[in-house]
Motif scaffolding. Structure first.
Motif, PDB file in Angstrom:
ATOM      1  N   CYS A  16       0.835  -1.196   0.000  1.00 30.65           N
ATOM      2  CA  CYS A  16       0.000   0.000   0.000  1.00 30.65           C
ATOM      3  C   CYS A  16       0.878   1.257   0.000  1.00 30.65           C
ATOM      4  CB  CYS A  16      -0.914   0.026   1.221  1.00 30.65           C
ATOM      5  SG  CYS A  16      -2.110  -1.332   1.277  1.00 30.65           S
ATOM      6  N   THR A  17       0.512   2.214  -0.825  1.00 31.52           N
ATOM      7  CA  THR A  17       1.228   3.485  -0.906  1.00 31.52           C
ATOM      8  C   THR A  17       0.221   4.624  -0.945  1.00 31.52           C
ATOM      9  OG1 THR A  17       1.317   3.293  -3.326  1.00 31.52           O
ATOM     10  CG2 THR A  17       3.220   2.484  -2.102  1.00 31.52           C
ATOM     11  N   THR A  38      -9.730   4.002   0.056  1.00 38.27           N
ATOM     12  CA  THR A  38      -8.569   3.207  -0.318  1.00 38.27           C
ATOM     13  C   THR A  38      -8.875   2.432  -1.594  1.00 38.27           C
ATOM     14  OG1 THR A  38      -7.789   2.958   1.953  1.00 38.27           O
ATOM     15  CG2 THR A  38      -7.060   1.303   0.362  1.00 38.27           C
ATOM     16  N   VAL A  68      -8.207  -0.592  -4.000  1.00 41.58           N
ATOM     17  CA  VAL A  68      -7.669  -1.957  -3.933  1.00 41.58           C
ATOM     18  C   VAL A  68      -7.726  -2.549  -5.333  1.00 41.58           C
ATOM     19  CG1 VAL A  68      -7.903  -4.255  -2.933  1.00 41.58           C
ATOM     20  CG2 VAL A  68      -8.447  -2.230  -1.547  1.00 41.58           C
ATOM     21  N   SER A  98       0.888  -7.952  -8.564  1.00 40.49           N
ATOM     22  CA  SER A  98       1.053  -6.530  -8.263  1.00 40.49           C
ATOM     23  C   SER A  98       2.083  -5.825  -9.134  1.00 40.49           C
ATOM     24  CB  SER A  98       1.446  -6.358  -6.791  1.00 40.49           C
ATOM     25  OG  SER A  98       2.623  -7.096  -6.476  1.00 40.49           O
ATOM     26  N   GLN A 152      -0.063   2.404  -9.912  1.00 38.26           N
ATOM     27  CA  GLN A 152      -0.079   2.621  -8.475  1.00 38.26           C
ATOM     28  C   GLN A 152       0.599   3.916  -8.051  1.00 38.26           C
ATOM     29  OE1 GLN A 152       1.211  -0.706  -6.079  1.00 38.26           O
ATOM     30  NE2 GLN A 152       0.731   0.317  -4.168  1.00 38.26           N
ATOM     31  N   ARG A 203      -4.837   6.625  -0.978  1.00 39.36           N
ATOM     32  CA  ARG A 203      -4.136   5.383  -0.641  1.00 39.36           C
ATOM     33  C   ARG A 203      -4.536   4.305  -1.649  1.00 39.36           C
ATOM     34  NH1 ARG A 203      -4.546   2.201   5.206  1.00 39.36           N
ATOM     35  NH2 ARG A 203      -2.389   1.444   5.243  1.00 39.36           N
ATOM     36  N   CYS A 218      -3.678   0.115  -2.827  1.00 41.57           N
ATOM     37  CA  CYS A 218      -3.056  -1.160  -2.459  1.00 41.57           C
ATOM     38  C   CYS A 218      -3.118  -2.144  -3.627  1.00 41.57           C
ATOM     39  CB  CYS A 218      -3.772  -1.785  -1.261  1.00 41.57           C
ATOM     40  SG  CYS A 218      -3.771  -0.766   0.234  1.00 41.57           S
ATOM     41  N   TYR A 221      -1.985  -6.265  -4.450  1.00 40.28           N
ATOM     42  CA  TYR A 221      -1.655  -7.473  -3.704  1.00 40.28           C
ATOM     43  C   TYR A 221      -1.529  -8.633  -4.680  1.00 40.28           C
ATOM     44  CZ  TYR A 221      -6.009 -10.208  -3.891  1.00 40.28           C
ATOM     45  OH  TYR A 221      -7.053 -11.002  -4.298  1.00 40.28           O
ATOM     46  N   LEU A 249      -7.002  -7.597   4.076  1.00 39.85           N
ATOM     47  CA  LEU A 249      -7.199  -6.180   4.369  1.00 39.85           C
ATOM     48  C   LEU A 249      -7.445  -5.944   5.855  1.00 39.85           C
ATOM     49  CD1 LEU A 249      -9.469  -5.275   1.318  1.00 39.85           C
ATOM     50  CD2 LEU A 249      -7.097  -4.532   1.665  1.00 39.85           C
ATOM     51  N   ILE A 272      -6.156  -2.308   7.096  1.00 40.99           N
ATOM     52  CA  ILE A 272      -6.503  -1.412   5.992  1.00 40.99           C
ATOM     53  C   ILE A 272      -8.027  -1.373   5.897  1.00 40.99           C
ATOM     54  CG2 ILE A 272      -6.197  -0.934   3.542  1.00 40.99           C
ATOM     55  CD1 ILE A 272      -3.733  -2.828   3.697  1.00 40.99           C
ATOM     56  N   TYR A 276     -13.616   1.156   0.414  1.00 43.65           N
ATOM     57  CA  TYR A 276     -12.729   0.765  -0.671  1.00 43.65           C
ATOM     58  C   TYR A 276     -13.318   1.143  -2.028  1.00 43.65           C
ATOM     59  CZ  TYR A 276     -11.237  -2.467   3.057  1.00 43.65           C
ATOM     60  OH  TYR A 276     -10.821  -3.034   4.247  1.00 43.65           O
TER      61      TYR A 276
END
Length: 334
Positions: A71-72, A78, A80, A89, A97, A105, A107, A109, A137, A142, A146
């Protein structure tokens, strides 16, 4: 009569036969020797790759196996991102991203067995992946809301996730998402799914003996990768990755059925992003049908892209995601 003729000379045909057997024996020994070398070398090479390309995010236990999440950025909601089949990813971390992280934010994965994640239990279908993602999550702290982004096969997972955890969802972006209709209305796709549903993975077996690792070093087989994606091929050529891809292929018909059971998102904001250059028969029509999932949907196009928009035209993916983030924020202000 013995093996010699009346002149005391050896029978030429039998001598030739023994020579062939000798050569066959040598070839078999060579194959066995090379296989043994490859079998020993593969885990050594994997260990070296693991040291050279450590996971950029964190590994979180979701119940017997760990999944990788990265996550950045900061802010809410957020985002996802759920990658497509055989992907993880890295392909989203190169451009999409970092750009989305400038707004909120985000994320990415890796599903079980893919990327830096450990292998997980079968079946690998949409319901299982959605459940594991939610656990990931929660355990990674997190929380929602979302904005769920699903590419290709990932769209089926997102569809189930949105249904199962509706109260945590602010919006959805389907990027070249599969439509469950393709499994019922395309005999070709159905046949491909069935043909892949085999317990034995030839590619995983070849990778176990280092054959795939050798092939990708041949010029032209493994093309150069853009910055931030250098870890893709070291992760891709592992036996685990091929087995995970096969497991997902086997679970694809079930994933399609699970997604098909989710007929509506209600009025949840939805963006369907379609590649204009995807000429697969029926694909454009299936993309249009996805708009019916929500009464609050819109259709956007990546004009210069094929199926993998995140690689062909990543700016289009970024624009769609950021648009959805801003839309959900305006809704909250009201």
């Amino acid at each position: 009569m013995n093996s010699q003729n009346q002149d005391g000379k050896a029978n030429p045909s039998k001598s030739k036969g023994r020579g062939c057997l000798t050569w066959l024996g040598r070839i078999m020994l060579l194959i066995i020797g090379l296989s043994l070398v490859g079998y020993i070398y593969e885990p050594i090479a994997e260990a070296a790759d693991a040291k050279a390309y450590p996971p950029p995010g964190q590994l979180v236990d979701v119940g017997g196996h760990r999944l990788h999440i990265n996550c950045t950025g900061t802010g809410s909601p957020t985002v996802v991102i759920e990658a497509g089949a055989g992907d993880w990813s890295t392909s989203w971390a190169a451009y999409v991203q970092p750009e989305v992280a400038k707004t909120t934010r985000v994320c990415t994965y890796d599903r079980a067995g893919m990327g830096w994640s450990e292998a997980g239990p079968l079946p690998r279908d949409a319901a299982q992946n959605a459940k594991e993602l939610h656990t990931l999550l929660q355990k990674a702290n997190i929380p929602g809301p979302y904005v769920m982004v699903g590419h290709s096969l990932g769209g089926l997972v997102v569809r189930v996730f949105v249904h199962d955890y509706a109260s945590e969802i602010a919006g959805v972006v389907l990027v070249e998402s599969m439509n469950p209709e393709k499994f019922t209305r395309s005999p070709e796709i159905q046949a491909q799914s069935e043909s892949r549903s085999q317990p034995f993975s030839l590619q995983a077996a070849l990778a176990r003996f280092g054959v795939i690792r050798l092939l990708v070093k041949v010029p032209g087989i493994a093309p150069s990768l853009p910055p931030n994606e250098e870890a893709y091929y070291p992760l891709y050529i592992r036996p685990q990755s091929f087995q995970a891809t096969d497991n997902e292929s086997q679970g694809m018909p079930a994933a399609g059925a699970q997604a098909a059971a989710v007929e509506s998102f209600g009025d949840l904001p939805l963006i369907v992003l379609t590649a204009s250059l995807n000429n697969m028969p029926g694909w454009q029509e299936w993309q249009t049908e996805l708009l019916q999932l929500s009464s609050n949907s819109q259709h956007l196009f990546a004009e210069n892209s094929g199926h993998n928009i995140q690689a062909d035209e990543p700016s289009a993916a970024v624009a769609a995601i950021v648009q959805m983030v801003e839309q959900t924020r305006q809704t909250v202000k009201k």
